[in-house]
Motif scaffolding. Structure first.
Motif, mmCIF file in Angstrom:
data_model
loop_
_atom_site.group_PDB
_atom_site.id
_atom_site.type_symbol
_atom_site.label_atom_id
_atom_site.label_comp_id
_atom_site.label_asym_id
_atom_site.label_seq_id
_atom_site.Cartn_x
_atom_site.Cartn_y
_atom_site.Cartn_z
ATOM 1 N N LEU A 1 0.824 -1.214 0.000
ATOM 2 C CA LEU A 1 0.000 0.000 0.000
ATOM 3 C C LEU A 1 0.862 1.270 0.000
ATOM 4 O O LEU A 1 0.529 2.244 -0.681
ATOM 5 C CB LEU A 1 -0.938 -0.007 1.204
ATOM 6 C CG LEU A 1 -2.000 -1.110 1.189
ATOM 7 C CD1 LEU A 1 -2.740 -1.148 2.522
ATOM 8 C CD2 LEU A 1 -2.958 -0.935 0.036
ATOM 9 N N THR A 2 1.958 1.250 0.736
ATOM 10 C CA THR A 2 2.838 2.421 0.790
ATOM 11 C C THR A 2 3.477 2.690 -0.564
ATOM 12 O O THR A 2 3.483 3.836 -1.036
ATOM 13 C CB THR A 2 3.918 2.218 1.864
ATOM 14 O OG1 THR A 2 3.281 1.997 3.122
ATOM 15 C CG2 THR A 2 4.839 3.414 1.945
ATOM 16 N N ILE A 3 4.013 1.666 -1.211
ATOM 17 C CA ILE A 3 4.639 1.852 -2.524
ATOM 18 C C ILE A 3 3.595 2.322 -3.527
ATOM 19 O O ILE A 3 3.856 3.224 -4.332
ATOM 20 C CB ILE A 3 5.321 0.551 -2.994
ATOM 21 C CG1 ILE A 3 6.507 0.224 -2.091
ATOM 22 C CG2 ILE A 3 5.755 0.635 -4.447
ATOM 23 C CD1 ILE A 3 7.587 1.283 -2.072
ATOM 24 N N ASN A 4 2.417 1.733 -3.480
ATOM 25 C CA ASN A 4 1.339 2.139 -4.381
ATOM 26 C C ASN A 4 1.009 3.620 -4.207
ATOM 27 O O ASN A 4 0.907 4.373 -5.187
ATOM 28 C CB ASN A 4 0.102 1.287 -4.088
ATOM 29 C CG ASN A 4 -0.534 0.749 -5.322
ATOM 30 O OD1 ASN A 4 -0.367 1.279 -6.410
ATOM 31 N ND2 ASN A 4 -1.282 -0.322 -5.146
ATOM 32 N N GLN A 5 0.842 4.062 -2.969
ATOM 33 C CA GLN A 5 0.480 5.455 -2.710
ATOM 34 C C GLN A 5 1.635 6.410 -3.005
ATOM 35 O O GLN A 5 1.414 7.499 -3.540
ATOM 36 C CB GLN A 5 -0.003 5.635 -1.273
ATOM 37 C CG GLN A 5 -1.344 5.001 -1.011
ATOM 38 C CD GLN A 5 -2.409 5.488 -1.975
ATOM 39 O OE1 GLN A 5 -2.558 6.675 -2.210
ATOM 40 N NE2 GLN A 5 -3.141 4.563 -2.570
ATOM 41 N N LEU A 6 2.855 6.027 -2.648
ATOM 42 C CA LEU A 6 4.003 6.870 -2.964
ATOM 43 C C LEU A 6 4.174 7.031 -4.467
ATOM 44 O O LEU A 6 4.512 8.115 -4.952
ATOM 45 C CB LEU A 6 5.287 6.298 -2.353
ATOM 46 C CG LEU A 6 5.471 6.502 -0.868
ATOM 47 C CD1 LEU A 6 6.705 5.756 -0.366
ATOM 48 C CD2 LEU A 6 5.561 7.971 -0.524
ATOM 49 N N TRP A 7 3.947 5.975 -5.222
ATOM 50 C CA TRP A 7 4.068 6.045 -6.681
ATOM 51 C C TRP A 7 3.011 7.001 -7.241
ATOM 52 O O TRP A 7 3.305 7.841 -8.090
ATOM 53 C CB TRP A 7 3.913 4.653 -7.280
ATOM 54 C CG TRP A 7 4.513 4.527 -8.641
ATOM 55 C CD1 TRP A 7 4.010 5.018 -9.818
ATOM 56 C CD2 TRP A 7 5.730 3.891 -8.984
ATOM 57 N NE1 TRP A 7 4.820 4.713 -10.861
ATOM 58 C CE2 TRP A 7 5.897 4.018 -10.374
ATOM 59 C CE3 TRP A 7 6.693 3.203 -8.256
ATOM 60 C CZ2 TRP A 7 6.983 3.487 -11.045
ATOM 61 C CZ3 TRP A 7 7.768 2.668 -8.924
ATOM 62 C CH2 TRP A 7 7.906 2.821 -10.299
ATOM 63 N N ARG A 8 1.776 6.855 -6.765
ATOM 64 C CA ARG A 8 0.703 7.760 -7.220
ATOM 65 C C ARG A 8 1.017 9.208 -6.864
ATOM 66 O O ARG A 8 0.807 10.108 -7.658
ATOM 67 C CB ARG A 8 -0.632 7.368 -6.580
ATOM 68 C CG ARG A 8 -1.246 6.144 -7.168
ATOM 69 C CD ARG A 8 -2.504 5.794 -6.392
ATOM 70 N NE ARG A 8 -3.071 4.578 -6.898
ATOM 71 C CZ ARG A 8 -4.272 4.494 -7.425
ATOM 72 N NH1 ARG A 8 -5.049 5.554 -7.485
ATOM 73 N NH2 ARG A 8 -4.728 3.348 -7.869
ATOM 74 N N TRP A 9 1.492 9.426 -5.640
ATOM 75 C CA TRP A 9 1.824 10.777 -5.202
ATOM 76 C C TRP A 9 2.921 11.371 -6.073
ATOM 77 O O TRP A 9 2.842 12.526 -6.477
ATOM 78 C CB TRP A 9 2.256 10.752 -3.735
ATOM 79 C CG TRP A 9 2.797 12.053 -3.269
ATOM 80 C CD1 TRP A 9 2.095 13.172 -2.923
ATOM 81 C CD2 TRP A 9 4.175 12.394 -3.125
ATOM 82 N NE1 TRP A 9 2.948 14.176 -2.558
ATOM 83 C CE2 TRP A 9 4.241 13.719 -2.679
ATOM 84 C CE3 TRP A 9 5.359 11.689 -3.322
ATOM 85 C CZ2 TRP A 9 5.435 14.366 -2.431
ATOM 86 C CZ3 TRP A 9 6.545 12.333 -3.071
ATOM 87 C CH2 TRP A 9 6.574 13.653 -2.636
ATOM 88 N N ASN A 10 3.942 10.565 -6.383
ATOM 89 C CA ASN A 10 5.047 11.050 -7.199
ATOM 90 C C ASN A 10 4.585 11.390 -8.611
ATOM 91 O O ASN A 10 4.973 12.428 -9.167
ATOM 92 C CB ASN A 10 6.172 10.018 -7.236
ATOM 93 C CG ASN A 10 7.410 10.562 -7.898
ATOM 94 O OD1 ASN A 10 7.815 11.685 -7.631
ATOM 95 N ND2 ASN A 10 7.996 9.780 -8.769
ATOM 96 N N VAL A 11 3.762 10.546 -9.208
ATOM 97 C CA VAL A 11 3.245 10.822 -10.554
ATOM 98 C C VAL A 11 2.400 12.091 -10.532
ATOM 99 O O VAL A 11 2.524 12.951 -11.409
ATOM 100 C CB VAL A 11 2.444 9.619 -11.093
ATOM 101 C CG1 VAL A 11 1.659 9.980 -12.337
ATOM 102 C CG2 VAL A 11 3.379 8.452 -11.375
ATOM 103 N N SER A 12 1.559 12.245 -9.525
ATOM 104 C CA SER A 12 0.731 13.437 -9.406
ATOM 105 C C SER A 12 1.591 14.687 -9.247
ATOM 106 O O SER A 12 1.324 15.726 -9.870
ATOM 107 C CB SER A 12 -0.209 13.293 -8.210
ATOM 108 O OG SER A 12 -0.911 14.471 -7.985
#
Length: 179
Positions: free
Chosen positions: A149-160
């Motif tokens: 979940l952390t990697i998923n959210q960090l990846w989304r945050w970085n792309v955003s």
């Protein structure tokens, strides 16, 4: 960016596919997600790698590789993550898992004396194994899900963040060109 850093250290997929000892896998290694660095494959690799690193067993790298093949996660990352449990960290990790297992099973703490012999191992295995396996499975499930979940959210945050930065740069260029 972490993706660029990881790409530099990733092994060549063609080299891995062509390795003589991996030919028994056939076309399984031809799945692009096994070597791509995208949100789905990397988060699955963390799920597999962190889960397997908590399992008290030999051959963790092979198990992580099979898990990455099965879940279509990034193969090199999942195999590398099992080294979180290395000879330096393993005693502390397994002791903490054992203590958690004792607490979850509401088992009494037994006095501990260590003796390097097969007889001692066979006598104590019945007492040590249930809390150790319970604790390691609970920790493996918890930490692998948190990592996923952390990697998923960090990846989304970085792309955003990158998208917003590009949008702001485009808007600034447009304003400079209009001025």
């Amino acid at each position: 960016m972490a993706k660029k850093f990881l790409k530099r250290w990733m092994p060549d997929p063609a080299k891995i596919r062509g390795h003589a000892s991996l030919q028994f896998l056939g076309t399984l290694l031809h799945d692009p997600n096994l070597f791509h660095l995208n949100r789905h494959s990397v988060s699955r690799a963390f799920l597999v790698g962190i889960f397997v690193c908590f399992l008290p067993m030999p051959g963790q790298m092979a198990v992580a590789a099979l898990g990455a093949l099965w879940l279509r996660g990034n193969l090199p990352i999942s195999v590398a993550l099992v080294w979180i449990s290395n000879p330096v960290t393993m005693p502390a990790m397994f002791y903490a898992c054992y203590q958690l297992g004792l607490w979850l099973l509401n088992a009494p703490q037994r006095p501990f004396h260590y003796e390097l012999s097969i007889e001692w191992i066979m006598a104590e295995l019945g007492f040590l194994l249930p809390p150790l396996l319970t604790g390691t499975l609970v920790c493996a499930l918890f930490f692998s899900c948190v990592a996923f979940l952390t990697i998923n959210q960090l990846w989304r945050w970085n792309v955003s963040r990158v998208w917003h930065k590009r949008s702001a740069e485009r808007l600034a260029r447009k304003r400079n060109n209009d001025a």
